[in-house]
Design a protein around this motif. Structure first.
Motif, mmCIF file in Angstrom:
data_model
loop_
_atom_site.group_PDB
_atom_site.id
_atom_site.type_symbol
_atom_site.label_atom_id
_atom_site.label_comp_id
_atom_site.label_asym_id
_atom_site.label_seq_id
_atom_site.Cartn_x
_atom_site.Cartn_y
_atom_site.Cartn_z
ATOM 1 N N GLY A 32 0.853 -1.270 0.157
ATOM 2 C CA GLY A 32 -0.272 0.024 -0.019
ATOM 3 C C GLY A 32 0.996 1.271 -0.058
ATOM 4 O O GLY A 32 0.585 2.352 -0.824
ATOM 5 N N GLY A 33 1.697 1.373 0.820
ATOM 6 C CA GLY A 33 2.679 2.241 1.001
ATOM 7 C C GLY A 33 3.392 2.602 -0.245
ATOM 8 O O GLY A 33 3.740 3.722 -0.855
ATOM 9 N N GLY A 34 4.020 1.530 -1.075
ATOM 10 C CA GLY A 34 4.696 1.359 -2.248
ATOM 11 C C GLY A 34 3.497 2.238 -3.369
ATOM 12 O O GLY A 34 4.153 2.838 -4.433
ATOM 13 N N GLY A 35 2.412 1.479 -3.328
ATOM 14 C CA GLY A 35 1.575 2.131 -4.541
ATOM 15 C C GLY A 35 1.250 3.466 -4.308
ATOM 16 O O GLY A 35 1.208 4.168 -5.219
ATOM 17 N N TYR A 36 0.997 4.080 -2.969
ATOM 18 C CA TYR A 36 0.999 5.288 -3.045
ATOM 19 C C TYR A 36 2.033 6.341 -3.143
ATOM 20 O O TYR A 36 1.973 7.404 -4.030
ATOM 21 N N ALA A 40 1.897 8.966 -6.465
ATOM 22 C CA ALA A 40 2.145 10.414 -6.082
ATOM 23 C C ALA A 40 3.351 10.564 -7.093
ATOM 24 O O ALA A 40 3.284 11.814 -7.420
ATOM 25 N N LYS A 41 4.080 10.003 -7.153
ATOM 26 C CA LYS A 41 5.371 10.394 -8.282
ATOM 27 C C LYS A 41 4.629 10.488 -9.513
ATOM 28 O O LYS A 41 5.346 11.437 -9.967
ATOM 29 N N GLN A 42 3.961 9.807 -10.131
ATOM 30 C CA GLN A 42 3.187 9.861 -11.307
ATOM 31 C C GLN A 42 2.557 11.244 -11.485
ATOM 32 O O GLN A 42 2.634 11.994 -12.469
ATOM 33 N N LYS A 43 1.879 11.550 -10.453
ATOM 34 C CA LYS A 43 0.984 12.773 -10.246
ATOM 35 C C LYS A 43 2.222 13.721 -10.499
ATOM 36 O O LYS A 43 1.738 15.036 -11.085
#
Length: 184
Positions: A32-36, A40-43
């Motif tokens: 979950g933390g990695g997905g977030y 966030a990096k993509q955004k």
């Protein structure tokens, strides 16, 4: 006869499941933390590209870009400036003869002027009450089939602007619907 084997310790199984459960919780939390972090990096990267495009870097023109430019041109036709005068929610019966229908809408008027003009109108109260009455009368004469279309809403906005300008003694630059529900 042979001796019976010792029964297995019941606590041994429970101890064996505890590390498994802890491992699964850690794995899910890490995922979950990695997905977030990834999203966030993509955004942030997308926002950086958009900002870089606004500062003079050339971007490839595409249908999507030309559509965005066209919609931006349409938005630039809308008058800018003015002060926002919110009117309360309107719930009216429509003028349909084949069925009983109602409209629930929230109307906000963009007035030519500044916040001082709005405060003056709110202090006087009578012009706003007259404007609400005129808008209410106008809304109750509409039919669902007409105001359900984009053209019908545009005509309704123009009519509201004309009537409200008379009641408020100030030019209404634009009419905004922040809520528009027709019961069919």
């Amino acid at each position: 006869m042979s001796k019976a084997a010792k029964p297995a310790d019941p606590n041994a199984k429970k101890k064996g499941k505890l590390p498994l459960i802890i491992g699964l919780v850690v794995l899910l939390a890490g995922g979950g933390g990695g997905g977030y972090w990834w999203f966030a990096k993509q955004k942030a990267a997308a926002a950086g590209e958009e900002e870089a495009g606004d500062h003079g870097k050339k971007k490839k023109s595409s249908k999507k870009d030309s559509h965005a430019k066209a919609s931006h041109d349409e938005e630039s036709e809308v008058p800018q400036g003015g002060a926002l005068l919110p009117l309360d929610v309107f719930t009216v019966n429509l003028a349909d003869t084949d069925a009983q229908r109602f409209l629930r809408t929230n109307v906000q008027l963009v007035i030519d002027g500044d916040e001082a003009v709005i405060k003056e109108l709110e202090h006087e109260k009578l012009p706003i009450a007259r404007a609400r009455s005129m808008v209410l009368d106008l809304l109750s004469t509409q039919t669902a089939a007409v105001i359900a279309t984009a053209e019908g809403k545009d005509l309704l906005k123009k009519a509201i602007a004309e009537k409200a300008s008379v009641a408020l003694h100030h030019e209404v630059i634009d009419v905004l619907f922040s809520d528009f529900v027709i019961q069919f």
